[in-house]
Design a protein around this motif. Sequence first.
Motif, mmCIF file in Angstrom:
data_model
loop_
_atom_site.group_PDB
_atom_site.id
_atom_site.type_symbol
_atom_site.label_atom_id
_atom_site.label_comp_id
_atom_site.label_asym_id
_atom_site.label_seq_id
_atom_site.Cartn_x
_atom_site.Cartn_y
_atom_site.Cartn_z
ATOM 1 N N SER A 81 35.244 28.908 41.105
ATOM 2 C CA SER A 81 34.357 30.070 40.880
ATOM 3 C C SER A 81 34.988 30.774 39.666
ATOM 4 N N SER A 82 36.190 31.033 39.728
ATOM 5 C CA SER A 82 37.101 32.647 38.869
ATOM 6 C C SER A 82 37.607 31.778 37.529
ATOM 7 N N ASN B 288 31.844 39.606 29.930
ATOM 8 C CA ASN B 288 32.568 41.415 30.074
ATOM 9 C C ASN B 288 33.902 40.959 30.774
ATOM 10 N N ALA B 289 34.666 41.778 29.692
ATOM 11 C CA ALA B 289 35.641 41.853 30.469
ATOM 12 C C ALA B 289 36.434 42.269 31.375
ATOM 13 N N ARG B 290 35.520 42.981 31.813
ATOM 14 C CA ARG B 290 36.361 43.943 33.892
ATOM 15 C C ARG B 290 35.912 42.172 34.200
ATOM 16 N N THR B 291 34.461 41.818 34.329
ATOM 17 C CA THR B 291 35.003 40.678 35.287
ATOM 18 C C THR B 291 35.916 39.398 34.301
ATOM 19 N N ARG B 292 36.082 39.290 33.952
ATOM 20 C CA ARG B 292 37.645 38.072 33.124
ATOM 21 C C ARG B 292 38.117 39.022 33.271
ATOM 22 N N ARG B 293 38.708 40.191 33.257
ATOM 23 C CA ARG B 293 40.069 40.897 34.787
ATOM 24 C C ARG B 293 40.006 40.010 35.565
ATOM 25 N N TYR B 294 39.250 40.698 36.919
ATOM 26 C CA TYR B 294 38.399 40.633 37.738
ATOM 27 C C TYR B 294 38.616 38.791 38.522
ATOM 28 N N ALA B 295 38.442 37.865 37.524
ATOM 29 C CA ALA B 295 38.291 36.608 37.632
ATOM 30 C C ALA B 295 39.979 35.949 37.976
ATOM 31 N N ALA B 296 40.247 36.712 36.688
ATOM 32 C CA ALA B 296 41.732 36.257 36.943
ATOM 33 C C ALA B 296 42.294 36.673 37.450
ATOM 34 N N MET B 297 42.895 38.125 38.244
ATOM 35 C CA MET B 297 43.071 38.859 38.808
ATOM 36 C C MET B 297 43.125 37.782 40.396
ATOM 37 N N LEU B 298 41.942 37.186 40.716
ATOM 38 C CA LEU B 298 41.756 36.379 42.122
ATOM 39 C C LEU B 298 42.494 35.350 41.551
ATOM 40 N N ILE B 299 41.951 34.290 40.350
ATOM 41 C CA ILE B 299 43.019 33.147 40.445
ATOM 42 C C ILE B 299 44.206 33.237 41.065
ATOM 43 N N GLN B 300 45.249 34.380 40.133
ATOM 44 C CA GLN B 300 45.917 34.702 40.947
ATOM 45 C C GLN B 300 46.725 34.824 42.244
ATOM 46 N N HIS B 301 46.069 35.968 42.955
ATOM 47 C CA HIS B 301 45.989 36.379 44.447
ATOM 48 C C HIS B 301 45.284 34.748 45.019
ATOM 49 N N HIS B 302 44.780 34.231 44.970
ATOM 50 C CA HIS B 302 44.500 32.958 45.565
ATOM 51 C C HIS B 302 45.382 32.022 46.085
ATOM 52 N N HIS C 43 39.944 43.102 47.076
ATOM 53 C CA HIS C 43 38.579 41.962 46.407
ATOM 54 C C HIS C 43 37.375 41.944 46.590
ATOM 55 N N LEU C 44 37.174 42.323 47.748
ATOM 56 C CA LEU C 44 35.561 42.911 48.525
ATOM 57 C C LEU C 44 35.023 43.999 47.703
ATOM 58 N N THR C 45 36.097 44.841 48.125
ATOM 59 C CA THR C 45 35.322 46.351 47.644
ATOM 60 C C THR C 45 34.942 46.068 46.517
ATOM 61 N N ASP C 46 35.908 46.379 45.477
ATOM 62 C CA ASP C 46 36.454 46.119 43.806
ATOM 63 C C ASP C 46 34.972 45.171 43.895
ATOM 64 N N ALA C 47 34.599 43.842 44.564
ATOM 65 C CA ALA C 47 33.428 42.606 43.696
ATOM 66 C C ALA C 47 32.066 43.768 43.676
ATOM 67 N N GLN C 48 31.903 44.718 45.578
ATOM 68 C CA GLN C 48 30.588 45.188 45.308
ATOM 69 C C GLN C 48 30.557 45.856 44.664
ATOM 70 N N ARG C 49 31.491 46.881 44.625
ATOM 71 C CA ARG C 49 31.436 48.360 43.229
ATOM 72 C C ARG C 49 31.229 47.690 41.881
ATOM 73 N N MET C 50 31.511 46.278 42.157
ATOM 74 C CA MET C 50 31.154 45.758 40.697
ATOM 75 C C MET C 50 29.699 45.390 40.279
ATOM 76 N N MET C 51 29.071 44.854 41.342
ATOM 77 C CA MET C 51 27.664 43.977 41.403
ATOM 78 C C MET C 51 27.270 45.537 42.134
ATOM 79 N N ASN C 52 27.301 46.847 42.302
ATOM 80 C CA ASN C 52 27.139 47.773 42.299
ATOM 81 C C ASN C 52 26.876 48.038 40.578
ATOM 82 N N GLY C 53 27.098 48.623 40.726
ATOM 83 C CA GLY C 53 27.425 48.620 38.523
ATOM 84 C C GLY C 53 26.470 48.336 37.877
ATOM 85 N N MET C 54 25.880 46.831 38.100
ATOM 86 C CA MET C 54 25.372 46.624 37.156
ATOM 87 C C MET C 54 23.648 46.804 36.459
ATOM 88 N N PRO C 55 23.334 47.212 35.963
ATOM 89 C CA PRO C 55 22.031 46.813 35.876
ATOM 90 C C PRO C 55 20.942 47.093 36.267
#
Length: 147
Positions: free
Chosen positions: A17-18, A27-41, A128-140
Amino acid sequence: MPYVMAAGMSDQYEIQSSRIAVKKSPNARTRRYAAMLIQHHNKTTAATTRAAMRARLAPPAPMLDPRAAPSLAELNAASPADFDRVYFGQQVPAHQAALDLHSSYAANGDAAPLRATARTAVPVVRKHLTDAQRMMNGMPGHNMSRM
């Protein structure tokens, strides 16, 4: 072995998915988050496989749960305007499930090397969960703040 298989399926969903998010998110922040997930997972998968071998198990090759295919199709079909909402809408419950899986095995698992690996995974997945929640909550249009 069910833990090893479930952890591998969870990691494969996160990785696949990432990969889509890295390519499709505007969104560059989303792409950075996704790249981090790929590496970590990828690291989590490798650590779980090594721990399974130390526990004298023959770990199966990590595979995607067939039930994840519709979620990946939804990401592939999402418009750029909707992509991040769809992506984080999937990441939050996926990471909650992964956190539950690793936490449960860390507390009650039957193989010491795998329990140790699960304990190591818990804070990573929680972040990862906290970051995903934060990013989702920050969406318009979602809660109070904007990205």
